[in-house]
Design an enzyme around this catalytic site. Structure first.
Site, short mmCIF file in Angstrom:
data_model
loop_
_atom_site.label_atom_id
_atom_site.label_comp_id
_atom_site.label_asym_id
_atom_site.label_seq_id
_atom_site.Cartn_x
_atom_site.Cartn_y
_atom_site.Cartn_z
N GLU A 137 72.60 -44.85 57.46
CA GLU A 137 71.76 -44.92 58.75
C GLU A 137 71.11 -46.33 58.94
OE1 GLU A 137 68.80 -42.27 61.34
OE2 GLU A 137 68.25 -42.54 59.07
N ARG A 162 68.89 -48.05 61.17
CA ARG A 162 67.64 -47.82 61.92
C ARG A 162 67.43 -49.11 62.66
NH1 ARG A 162 63.77 -43.93 60.84
NH2 ARG A 162 62.61 -45.18 62.26
N ARG A 169 65.15 -44.90 67.01
CA ARG A 169 64.09 -44.28 67.10
C ARG A 169 63.00 -44.51 67.67
NH1 ARG A 169 65.66 -40.62 66.37
NH2 ARG A 169 66.37 -40.06 64.26
N GLU A 178 59.24 -40.07 68.88
CA GLU A 178 59.91 -39.43 67.92
C GLU A 178 59.43 -40.03 66.48
OE1 GLU A 178 62.44 -36.70 68.06
OE2 GLU A 178 61.47 -36.42 69.94
N HIS A 232 61.94 -34.74 66.76
CA HIS A 232 61.39 -34.97 65.35
C HIS A 232 59.84 -34.44 65.78
CE1 HIS A 232 64.72 -37.47 64.74
NE2 HIS A 232 64.41 -37.21 63.56
N LYS A 288 69.90 -31.84 64.95
CA LYS A 288 69.06 -32.17 63.82
C LYS A 288 67.43 -31.79 64.53
CE LYS A 288 66.96 -36.12 61.58
NZ LYS A 288 66.85 -37.43 61.32
N ARG A 322 65.04 -30.54 51.60
CA ARG A 322 66.17 -31.73 51.65
C ARG A 322 67.17 -31.20 50.57
NH1 ARG A 322 64.19 -36.12 54.13
NH2 ARG A 322 62.25 -36.03 54.88
N SER A 334 62.47 -44.08 55.06
CA SER A 334 62.19 -44.17 56.28
C SER A 334 61.22 -43.00 57.07
CB SER A 334 63.50 -44.34 57.21
OG SER A 334 64.23 -43.05 56.78
N GLN A 357 61.34 -38.46 51.73
CA GLN A 357 62.65 -38.92 51.12
C GLN A 357 62.83 -38.89 49.56
OE1 GLN A 357 63.93 -41.88 53.64
NE2 GLN A 357 64.17 -40.51 55.37
#
Length: 255
Positions: A51, A53, A86, A90, A147, A174, A216, A235, A239
């Site tokens: 990803e 960002r 992003r 969000e 989000h 998502k 997750r 991020s 995570q």
């Protein structure tokens, strides 16, 4: 719990088959640091999606600089590339209006450098629809996302978000929310399980923070097809480091 038989193949990766696919975000500021970080990621095995960002990128406003960066990244990774801008609404870093957002996403999809693109639900029906059209016109997978970094909405609202994403044509839907207690985490799993039976697109659902860590790694059972791990900086809160994520996913899969 349902048996997940929905699948989406993107190059050599099949979402919805086996363990959830692992996505690693890159959040550096300069093109040099981004490329060096990606090269470092490439020395690690066991992950599937990068990803990018772009809201962290110092020249995110300049679409030519963005496309140049994506072209350079494409040269140094064989993984699928997910492009994400992003916005502040969000939980991201930049303020981007719908028109600029649409122009950037169209250019990224037309560049031939990306495989998936994140499209924020909060940009409104018209913008989201046009972004999805641009993605599909260029064989890019459209991930529509929502989000909430403050709370976990009630089940009705979470289902409404996911079904709205479905109505707008997302290939993957998502939803990432912030739990206040264990009950919130359980509700996210329940909503995932239920909506997965009702819609055709695949789902990515996350209860963020340490409290939501179970979401997750439990995607194979509940219907979430991708999870986010880290090699270095995270991020989003909660995570899990890549090596720990791989070990946990395969332990659950084999059990």
């Amino acid at each position: 719990m349902p048996v997940i038989d929905k699948k989406l193949k993107v190059k050599n990766i099949v979402f919805g088959e086996g363990i959830p696919k692992i996505c690693i975000p890159v959040t550096e500021k300069t093109a040099k640091d981004i490329l060096e970080t990606v090269k470092g990621y490439e020395t690690h095995d066991g992950w599937d999606v990068l990803e990018v960002r772009l809201d962290y990128f110092e020249y995110y406003e300049d679409v030519d600089e963005v496309i140049s960066l994506l072209k350079d990244i494409r040269q140094v990774t064989s993984r699928l590339i997910l492009a994400t801008i992003r916005t502040i609404e969000e939980g991201g870093r930049v303020a981007v209006g719908p028109d600029t957002y649409l122009d950037h996403l169209k250019a990224m999809c037309e560049s031939g450098c990306i495989d998936l693109v994140d499209i924020e639900l909060t940009k409104g029906n018209s913008c989201v629809t046009q972004c999805v059209y641009a993605a599909h016109a260029n064989d890019v997978v459209a991930i529509i996302s929502k989000h909430d970094f403050n709370e976990t909405p009630d089940n009705y609202t979470m289902k409404k978000y996911l079904r709205k994403m479905d109505d707008l044509g997302g290939d993957i839907l998502k939803l990432a929310v912030m739990p206040q207690n264990k009950a919130d985490v359980i509700r996210v799993l329940e909503v995932t399980d239920e909506v997965n039976d009702d819609v055709e697109p695949l789902l990515i659902t996350i209860s963020m923070g340490y409290l939501g860590s179970i979401t997750r790694v439990s995607g194979e059972s509940y219907g979430s097809v991708m999870t986010f791990a880290t090699i270095g900086k995270e991020s989003a809160p909660g995570q899990i480091p890549l090596d720990q994520m791989i070990k946990t996913l395969y332990t659950l899969h084999n059990d």
